[in-house]
Design an enzyme around this catalytic site. Structure first.
Site, PDB file in Angstrom:
ATOM      1  N   ASP A 198      -2.552 -70.208 -87.308  1.00 16.63           N
ATOM      2  CA  ASP A 198      -2.539 -70.226 -85.843  1.00 16.63           C
ATOM      3  C   ASP A 198      -3.945 -70.034 -85.271  1.00 16.63           C
ATOM      4  O   ASP A 198      -4.331 -70.675 -84.298  1.00 16.63           O
ATOM      5  CB  ASP A 198      -1.605 -69.130 -85.304  1.00 16.63           C
ATOM      6  CG  ASP A 198      -0.130 -69.533 -85.438  1.00 16.63           C
ATOM      7  OD1 ASP A 198       0.132 -70.678 -85.851  1.00 16.63           O
ATOM      8  OD2 ASP A 198       0.741 -68.696 -85.125  1.00 16.63           O
ATOM      9  N   ASP A 206      19.206 -52.065 -35.140  1.00 17.10           N
ATOM     10  CA  ASP A 206      18.887 -50.887 -34.341  1.00 17.10           C
ATOM     11  C   ASP A 206      18.701 -49.699 -35.276  1.00 17.10           C
ATOM     12  O   ASP A 206      19.447 -49.533 -36.241  1.00 17.10           O
ATOM     13  CB  ASP A 206      20.041 -50.609 -33.368  1.00 17.10           C
ATOM     14  CG  ASP A 206      19.693 -49.482 -32.408  1.00 17.10           C
ATOM     15  OD1 ASP A 206      18.514 -49.394 -31.994  1.00 17.10           O
ATOM     16  OD2 ASP A 206      20.590 -48.681 -32.093  1.00 17.10           O
ATOM     17  N   GLU A 241       0.030 -79.490 -86.632  1.00  9.79           N
ATOM     18  CA  GLU A 241      -1.431 -79.537 -86.696  1.00  9.79           C
ATOM     19  C   GLU A 241      -1.948 -80.878 -86.177  1.00  9.79           C
ATOM     20  O   GLU A 241      -3.049 -81.298 -86.515  1.00  9.79           O
ATOM     21  CB  GLU A 241      -1.907 -79.288 -88.132  1.00  9.79           C
ATOM     22  CG  GLU A 241      -1.536 -80.372 -89.139  1.00  9.79           C
ATOM     23  CD  GLU A 241      -0.215 -80.107 -89.857  1.00  9.79           C
ATOM     24  OE1 GLU A 241       0.672 -79.457 -89.271  1.00  9.79           O
ATOM     25  OE2 GLU A 241      -0.081 -80.569 -91.002  1.00  9.79           O
ATOM     26  N   MET A 265      18.653 -46.286 -34.326  1.00 13.40           N
ATOM     27  CA  MET A 265      19.505 -45.136 -34.012  1.00 13.40           C
ATOM     28  C   MET A 265      20.969 -45.518 -33.951  1.00 13.40           C
ATOM     29  O   MET A 265      21.443 -46.073 -32.966  1.00 13.40           O
ATOM     30  CB  MET A 265      19.075 -44.557 -32.668  1.00 13.40           C
ATOM     31  CG  MET A 265      17.744 -43.832 -32.780  1.00 13.40           C
ATOM     32  SD  MET A 265      17.720 -42.344 -31.797  1.00 13.40           S
ATOM     33  CE  MET A 265      17.640 -43.051 -30.164  1.00 13.40           C
TER      34      MET A 265
END
Lengths: 454, 454
Positions: free
Chosen positions: B345, B53, B371, B55
């Site tokens: 890389d 609720d 590799e 309120m």
């Protein structure tokens, strides 16, 4: 709920009858009049479930089922075999062929929708967890699916003593039974060992308690919500049964209970539960692989970067301290060069194990690359980080590492410690300062802890 | 379906009324009479949904909602705010506080169960996909959840031209509308672009077609089964609406359609759809990380081992050939030593990219370590493997690799090829023979393909 159902029967009238029943409940129906047509339909567009008559000329239902289940593209489609009441041996053959469930002719509406919905629900879960995408991403951790055949613990709720004994007599050997006479006893059993049950049998007509309420509680409790429920029910309690199926009960047995039917229903539910649990743990294991360094079992760099950013944010918004340690093995290259990569790997593994014993569960220990490690210390000040770093440094230096059988190496680490400066600083800068402190520790002679400048 | 529902209201009569309604439908109900009690209950045992609720004296419902949604431990619990009809601004505040849906007092049964069930279903899916385990395994790929707020394409089915125009007028700017007047047009739209729709609006009272049938078809089609459906319905068509919700329709609007209500319902459904899709793609991305080599994007060794075992089994049982190539970069150590790891890389990345262009989608290209690479060629004989290996070898040697800006390096690979010998051979032996062939290629001068002995 709706789903795409393939109905297969060589008798047109039977096909039409099932089609009418399913369509009236807004299922989408596709039909086939023989085995070849059925296989074609399944491959063209896999349905959510197949209803398959066993007795068909040419290729019978058992063979169709076997072929659906042996092709990787269609093995996940659930199959319900429709058998004649006087052919009980069809069930055993059907199970061997991979059938998921059975219906007996004439097909009863409640049984039809209960079994179709239950299997479709399981398939939806499997589809979600497997994320079918051409490549089976879970292929990685699918071992142990055979565990699905293992017996399980069964909780029996609300059956009278004589009936409970009869159930125990039938299921003993295959399953361990625990009997709860009342709602209270059931709640206690679930509190104590809810997750241990692979099936719960509930007497829908039990005295002194609302069995439907018990079912809804079982389906709401975290420890039993995924456990299948099989209800036993008197033939005249049709409405209660429908209600139970609505709540999410998985299957039912009408009293008087037939021994074979009981064994088949229990086996089917336990198998499905195991399958769903297996899927869940496969997903979990795969996800864990994605964030773990394979060599040491610590978190990997990917996870570190992601989590550190979040931890920094949380620390800033909560005005709590946060510190990181950057660690590097001293002269690690010479370990690799002198004793080989395998010895180097053993050293890193042992180092990972020692690090783990020195961090709390709220901390994050990561291998950030090669011989580099990062430890994130949640809610820790620089002073605490220094103490933890010193403790780790000593624990490494105190005892040599077994790099290979008979090869004990003295290992030391250099450590840089830094703590978050506040709102201005991000994860990257924090790591950077810890790295700079680490370089200073190296320059100043290694095997020491250096603190980062603010 | 059942679930654990927390009802929060300071007026005891309101709490009792909702509790009675939900209990009658076999939901498990927990109650709280103020905000503090509610927060305590949510933290003690998170419910499946909170009915809150707005309120209340002291801490109002909006603040309770904000606190539930801002704590990581409870943010996943759905919250339905119950607002007064004359306080439309509560909705905006509620949305800002993270509320998932709204009900207006006096609470209508259909709306109550429709919204509770719809949110509980979504939560169950989220629970399954997130596999809540202390550590949030999906933390890794949670970026982009904000995408949930993006506008989406909406398909409108069976609305009269005037109404379709009105919907377009209200939703334009936020959403792109496509209008289908008939079932036929709807089917065409879904065939063409089913996955593009973030919501489908169906007029439940459309003329010339069974709108319920259309809904069940949409929920069965692979391309729209996850798309939410919002139906528009005349107030007297209560039974049809219940039927539609049964089929799996996600929400509804009663005619005459209120502009604010339409906007709120559409926004809610689109947001939930996006959230569920986001969860699915997060799981998929995480699973992909687990089987991928981070540097090259090829599959990793873990995945290779697992898949190769399965492919070997399938090849043996299907009596089909299977071959593997083992690749190794020639003199890779000298690349690393001379130009540094970053250059090494870059070479491996470029190599991965070139390999990818030479394998079919049914093949498996993996970085098996450092590799070293392995390519599994499905249904390929040794002769085909040799041809593919030779093609790859040439493609690598033909063009130097850009290892760093201005640094072009000539790179070559040695390749060993082996094909499955038959039922006697396993994945490990097959790889082993390919490796032996690779060593021979190295010994015989590198930059060449060698075939394994049988």
């Amino acid at each position: 709920m709706t789903a795409r159902v393939l109905v297969v029967d060589d008798v047109v009238a039977n096909v039409r009858l099932l089609e009418a029943k399913l369509s009236a409940e807004y299922f989408e129906v596709v039909t086939a009049l023989n085995g070849a047509e059925a296989l074609e339909a399944v491959h063209a567009a896999p349905p959510d479930i197949v209803l398959l008559d066993v007795m068909m000329p040419g290729m019978d239902g058992i063979e169709v089922c076997r072929r659906i289940k042996s092709s990787p593209a269609t093995a996940h489609v659930p199959v319900i075999l429709i058998t004649a009441l006087d052919q009980p041996e069809d069930r055993a053959r059907g199970l061997q062929a991979g059938a998921d469930d059975f219906l007996t002719k004439p097909v009863n509406d409640v049984a039809l929708f209960c079994r179709v919905k239950s299997l479709v629900r399981l398939k939806m879960l499997a589809d979600e967890l497997r994320l079918r995408t051409g490549v089976d991403l879970l292929g990685l951790v699918e071992e142990g699916a055979e565990a699905a055949a293992e017996p399980g613990h069964i909780l029996v709720i609300g059956e009278r003593p004589l009936m409970a004994e009869r159930l125990r007599g039938i299921l003993a050997g295959r399953h361990e039974l625990r009997v709860a006479a009342s709602a209270q006893e059931a709640a206690e059993a679930c509190d104590a060992a809810g997750r241990a049950f692979a099936l719960i049998i509930v007497n829908l007509d039990m005295e002194g308690a609302d069995a439907l309420r018990i079912c809804s509680q079982l389906k709401s409790l975290p420890q039993t919500r995924q456990t299948p429920i099989l209800v036993t029910v008197d033939p005249q309690e049709h409405q209660r049964l429908l209600r139970a199926l609505d709540i999410g009960v998985n299957d039912y047995l009408i009293r008087p209970i037939d021994r074979q039917e009981l064994l088949a229903r229990v086996a089917t539910q336990v198998r499905r539960f195991r399958y769903a649990q297996h899927l869940r743990s496969s997903v979990r294991a795969s996800l864990e692989l994605a964030i773990t360094d394979g060599l040491t079992g610590l978190y990997n760099r990917r996870y570190l970067e992601r989590q550190l950013a979040q931890l920094v944010q949380a620390a800033v918004s909560g005005e709590r301290p946060l510190a990181v340690l950057a660690l590097d093995v001293d002269f690690f290259k010479s370990v690799n060069d002198t004793y080989g990569h395998a010895a180097g790997d053993r050293v890193l593994q042992e180092l990972g194990a020692r690090l783990r014993t020195h961090v709390r569960s709220s901390d994050l220990a990561c291998r950030s690359g090669g011989e580099e490690f990062v430890i994130v210390l949640n809610e820790a000040s620089l002073a605490i980080a220094e103490r933890v770093g010193e403790r780790i440094r000593k624990a490494i230096a105190a005892k040599p590492f077994l790099a290979a059988p008979g090869c004990l190496l003295p290992i030391t680490v250099s450590v840089g410690a830094a703590s978050l400066l506040g709102a201005g600083e991000g994860a990257e800068e924090l790591l950077k300062r810890a790295d700079l402190a680490l370089y200073r520790a190296k320059r100043e002679g290694r095997n020491r802890v250096s603190l980062a400048a603010a």
